[in-house]
Design a protein around this motif. Sequence first.
Motif, PDB file in Angstrom:
ATOM      1  N   ALA A 236       0.883  -1.135  -0.060  1.00 45.65           N
ATOM      2  CA  ALA A 236      -0.029  -0.068  -0.047  1.00 45.65           C
ATOM      3  C   ALA A 236       0.822   1.275  -0.069  1.00 45.65           C
ATOM      4  O   ALA A 236       0.473   2.540  -0.340  1.00 45.65           O
ATOM      5  N   LEU A 237       2.226   1.061   0.445  1.00 46.24           N
ATOM      6  CA  LEU A 237       2.916   2.289   0.501  1.00 46.24           C
ATOM      7  C   LEU A 237       3.923   2.395  -0.882  1.00 46.24           C
ATOM      8  O   LEU A 237       4.376   3.354  -1.331  1.00 46.24           O
ATOM      9  N   ALA A 238       4.416   1.260  -1.427  1.00 42.49           N
ATOM     10  CA  ALA A 238       5.173   1.039  -2.583  1.00 42.49           C
ATOM     11  C   ALA A 238       4.929  -0.257  -3.403  1.00 42.49           C
ATOM     12  O   ALA A 238       4.506  -1.276  -2.771  1.00 42.49           O
ATOM     13  N   ARG A 239       5.132  -0.046  -4.637  1.00 44.33           N
ATOM     14  CA  ARG A 239       4.949  -1.121  -5.484  1.00 44.33           C
ATOM     15  C   ARG A 239       6.117  -2.401  -4.988  1.00 44.33           C
ATOM     16  O   ARG A 239       7.062  -2.019  -4.544  1.00 44.33           O
ATOM     17  N   PRO A 240       6.004  -3.662  -5.218  1.00 45.81           N
ATOM     18  CA  PRO A 240       6.703  -4.695  -4.814  1.00 45.81           C
ATOM     19  C   PRO A 240       8.498  -4.499  -5.569  1.00 45.81           C
ATOM     20  O   PRO A 240       9.199  -4.686  -4.664  1.00 45.81           O
ATOM     21  N   ALA A 245      13.969  -3.306  -4.386  1.00 43.57           N
ATOM     22  CA  ALA A 245      15.053  -2.490  -4.913  1.00 43.57           C
ATOM     23  C   ALA A 245      15.632  -1.653  -3.674  1.00 43.57           C
ATOM     24  O   ALA A 245      17.078  -1.564  -3.392  1.00 43.57           O
ATOM     25  N   PHE A 246      14.798  -1.176  -2.975  1.00 43.04           N
ATOM     26  CA  PHE A 246      15.094  -0.369  -1.716  1.00 43.04           C
ATOM     27  C   PHE A 246      16.070  -1.381  -0.625  1.00 43.04           C
ATOM     28  O   PHE A 246      16.829  -1.222  -0.148  1.00 43.04           O
ATOM     29  N   ALA A 247      15.284  -2.596  -0.393  1.00 48.18           N
ATOM     30  CA  ALA A 247      15.908  -3.394   0.460  1.00 48.18           C
ATOM     31  C   ALA A 247      17.190  -4.010   0.066  1.00 48.18           C
ATOM     32  O   ALA A 247      18.014  -4.124   0.900  1.00 48.18           O
ATOM     33  N   VAL A 248      17.326  -4.374  -1.160  1.00 45.30           N
ATOM     34  CA  VAL A 248      18.534  -4.832  -1.689  1.00 45.30           C
ATOM     35  C   VAL A 248      19.734  -3.971  -1.640  1.00 45.30           C
ATOM     36  O   VAL A 248      20.831  -4.171  -1.208  1.00 45.30           O
ATOM     37  N   THR A 249      19.537  -2.655  -2.026  1.00 44.70           N
ATOM     38  CA  THR A 249      20.496  -1.675  -2.140  1.00 44.70           C
ATOM     39  C   THR A 249      20.740  -1.226  -0.546  1.00 44.70           C
ATOM     40  O   THR A 249      21.918  -1.025  -0.271  1.00 44.70           O
ATOM     41  N   LEU A 250      19.798  -1.172   0.070  1.00 46.25           N
ATOM     42  CA  LEU A 250      20.097  -0.826   1.735  1.00 46.25           C
ATOM     43  C   LEU A 250      20.799  -2.066   2.256  1.00 46.25           C
ATOM     44  O   LEU A 250      21.718  -1.689   3.125  1.00 46.25           O
ATOM     45  N   MET A 251      20.705  -3.075   2.182  1.00 41.19           N
ATOM     46  CA  MET A 251      21.329  -4.381   2.443  1.00 41.19           C
ATOM     47  C   MET A 251      22.854  -3.954   2.124  1.00 41.19           C
ATOM     48  O   MET A 251      23.861  -4.409   2.708  1.00 41.19           O
ATOM     49  N   ILE A 252      23.258  -3.709   0.692  1.00 47.25           N
ATOM     50  CA  ILE A 252      24.496  -3.541   0.475  1.00 47.25           C
ATOM     51  C   ILE A 252      25.043  -2.503   1.007  1.00 47.25           C
ATOM     52  O   ILE A 252      26.501  -2.584   1.524  1.00 47.25           O
ATOM     53  N   ASN A 253      24.356  -1.475   1.293  1.00 44.52           N
ATOM     54  CA  ASN A 253      24.960  -0.467   2.134  1.00 44.52           C
ATOM     55  C   ASN A 253      25.557  -0.800   3.383  1.00 44.52           C
ATOM     56  O   ASN A 253      26.500  -0.177   3.935  1.00 44.52           O
ATOM     57  N   GLN A 254      24.507  -1.314   4.237  1.00 44.81           N
ATOM     58  CA  GLN A 254      24.762  -1.760   5.620  1.00 44.81           C
ATOM     59  C   GLN A 254      25.714  -2.593   5.703  1.00 44.81           C
ATOM     60  O   GLN A 254      26.380  -2.698   6.346  1.00 44.81           O
ATOM     61  N   ASN A 488      14.878   6.681  -5.132  1.00 48.72           N
ATOM     62  CA  ASN A 488      16.001   7.589  -5.239  1.00 48.72           C
ATOM     63  C   ASN A 488      17.191   7.156  -4.251  1.00 48.72           C
ATOM     64  O   ASN A 488      18.250   7.144  -5.033  1.00 48.72           O
ATOM     65  N   LEU A 489      16.852   6.622  -3.125  1.00 51.67           N
ATOM     66  CA  LEU A 489      18.099   5.909  -2.441  1.00 51.67           C
ATOM     67  C   LEU A 489      18.580   4.722  -3.109  1.00 51.67           C
ATOM     68  O   LEU A 489      19.799   4.412  -3.023  1.00 51.67           O
ATOM     69  N   ALA A 490      17.525   3.896  -3.601  1.00 50.01           N
ATOM     70  CA  ALA A 490      18.012   2.498  -4.327  1.00 50.01           C
ATOM     71  C   ALA A 490      19.031   3.165  -5.308  1.00 50.01           C
ATOM     72  O   ALA A 490      20.029   2.497  -5.548  1.00 50.01           O
ATOM     73  N   LEU A 491      18.433   4.015  -6.323  1.00 51.86           N
ATOM     74  CA  LEU A 491      19.293   4.345  -7.316  1.00 51.86           C
ATOM     75  C   LEU A 491      20.608   4.795  -6.944  1.00 51.86           C
ATOM     76  O   LEU A 491      21.631   4.556  -7.572  1.00 51.86           O
ATOM     77  N   THR A 492      20.566   5.718  -6.047  1.00 53.22           N
ATOM     78  CA  THR A 492      22.111   6.373  -5.717  1.00 53.22           C
ATOM     79  C   THR A 492      23.014   5.344  -5.168  1.00 53.22           C
ATOM     80  O   THR A 492      23.930   5.074  -5.478  1.00 53.22           O
ATOM     81  N   THR A 493      22.275   4.517  -4.198  1.00 55.06           N
ATOM     82  CA  THR A 493      23.243   3.367  -3.710  1.00 55.06           C
ATOM     83  C   THR A 493      23.710   2.460  -4.932  1.00 55.06           C
ATOM     84  O   THR A 493      24.946   1.831  -4.878  1.00 55.06           O
ATOM     85  N   GLY A 494      22.885   1.907  -5.471  1.00 50.20           N
ATOM     86  CA  GLY A 494      22.813   0.988  -6.780  1.00 50.20           C
ATOM     87  C   GLY A 494      24.066   1.575  -7.588  1.00 50.20           C
ATOM     88  O   GLY A 494      24.947   0.709  -8.032  1.00 50.20           O
TER      89      GLY A 494
END
Length: 605
Positions: A236-240, A245-254, A488-494
């Motif tokens: 309901a907040l974002a498309r799957p 994309a957000f979760a994968v790139t955040l995982m990479i970052n952390q 935006n965060l996913a594209l920046t990190t990726g």
Amino acid sequence: MRLNLLAPNRGKEDEHMTIYDYIVIGVYLVFMLSLGPIYKSFSKTASDFFRGGGGMLWWVVGSSAFMTTFSAWSFTGGAAKAYETGTYFLILFVCNIVALLFCFFLTAAKFRQMRVVTAVEGIRKRYGPVSEQVYTWLPLVFQTFMGGVMLYTISVFMSGVFGLPMGGIIVVMAVVVIVMTLLGGSWAATAGDFVQMLVVLTITISMALLTLKHEQIGGFGGLMRNVPDYHFEWTALARPWVIVAFAVTLMINQVTMMNSMLTGAARYLFVKDGKDARKAVLISIAGFLLLAPVWMIPAMGSAVIFPDLSGLEQFSQLNNANEAAYVAIAMELLPQGLLGLLVCGIFAASLTSMNSLLNVYSGTFVRNFYIRVINKEASELKQIFVGRVFILIYGLIWMLVALCFKDMKEIKLFDLILKATAMIGLPTAMPLTYGMFFKKTPEWAGWGTMVGGFIMAAIAKFGFTHEWMQGIWGQEAALSKYELADLNLALTTGSIFIVCNIIYFASMLFHKNVKPEYSERVEAFFEELNTPIDRSKDHEPDYESDKRQYSVLGNLCLAYGLLTLLLLAVPNEMRDRLLILACGGFVVLVGVILRAASLKTKRTV
């Protein structure tokens, strides 16, 4: 006496906090200032001052590492994200736990086995003197921004919620951090974190229990029924695909950040050996597993009790009213005195991060620039003196940066911190993480990868605009504000991750041209990295200070716990007094246990 709007059932006058809350905050700040003089005598050498002589108790270091991650942002920008999106916020905590598991199994012991006083000394061993200076100065410059952000974070929050002058909060916080770290060094910055963790722990658990008991919540089941549907239905907040994309790139970052030789190593250089380093990681893992879900309950409960924080006049000064989610519900639930303790918890979360950074970068300046370039024969006491001067100047610079930030509008702390971490932290960390596993690279692989990442970060900053992202998918598939922020965060990190990978692994093509002395130094570095520490050989004879650490920490806990118990004299209902008794009694109990441990611990000479 609190806001009637927030606590209509209390029938109290229109005032944010009581005099008792302000007394609690004042006593807390004095308590934190006292840590500097208390731990001043612990530092006899530069190693003592900058990393506790490599002899700190593992659970103290683990507590400090967790508190550094669990910053004041958790109660402000993080709380706003949990208020707005509910369990969606758990993605960040899951990523942190996975990153810590990598650290436990692969890197924590190696960090300690570098056998250095500062993390940048390890970078010198791996990549050479040029990378040493690059990693001394570039992160130092960028951390002036992050230090200012942390001071700004706490000041804008306190100013908007409690009506306190933002500039005054910035100055007071800066003074406390500077004095505490300047006098006590790593001992005050790290050991003090343990006491502050107890503050955060007690107030967080209390808040969670009171939230679940609130009549509008009705227990854990009631919380799940009453929160907005999108708190559990992420789509309901974002498309799957945006979520993935957000979760994968955040995982990479952390994972990258927590396992680099700079940010990761700095936490575990303080312990006695690699085994203790791994045990210290377990404290952080336990903290995220246990405290993080408990911390989310008040933030989500606030969405039920106060569905529109932006409509409340007392939060109108905040750039993002939702950042007051935690304190809004605290004003509703906490008795006189404990609201001040919550503010202390937020202060504590801020102080831990700032103390640690000041200590780490003062050590880096002294050990990796001052004694390398300016005064190679500097004595131990001279190094400590220069470190203290640096702490004073650098802390004042943070204060000035925060004072500049205070005039900015439309800043969301959640997005600000994550984007700053991705744009600054990721390019810095990637070559330092890879450098622990890949040998065949030239000397410039470290700083070259970092510079390439910074260039990509600048392109992402100005190129990946919301308008540009919306234009790619077209107006018929309009992206929500949450999707735009996460994408935006996913594209920046990726993009930074891809560019840094290309540069780093392409640099291996030039390894055949490296100088023989560089190859020998790298081989020696990896041999040392994989050799367990022998305490009888790798430490000074008197490095053991367990008995003294137990004793001082026990005394601090007893003092703070007894001060908290004085709140029993405040006119409150019996239920509220029992809550105060539980909070203060817990800290006192920890103090008693530590004092008993000190009596059983033999002093090593």
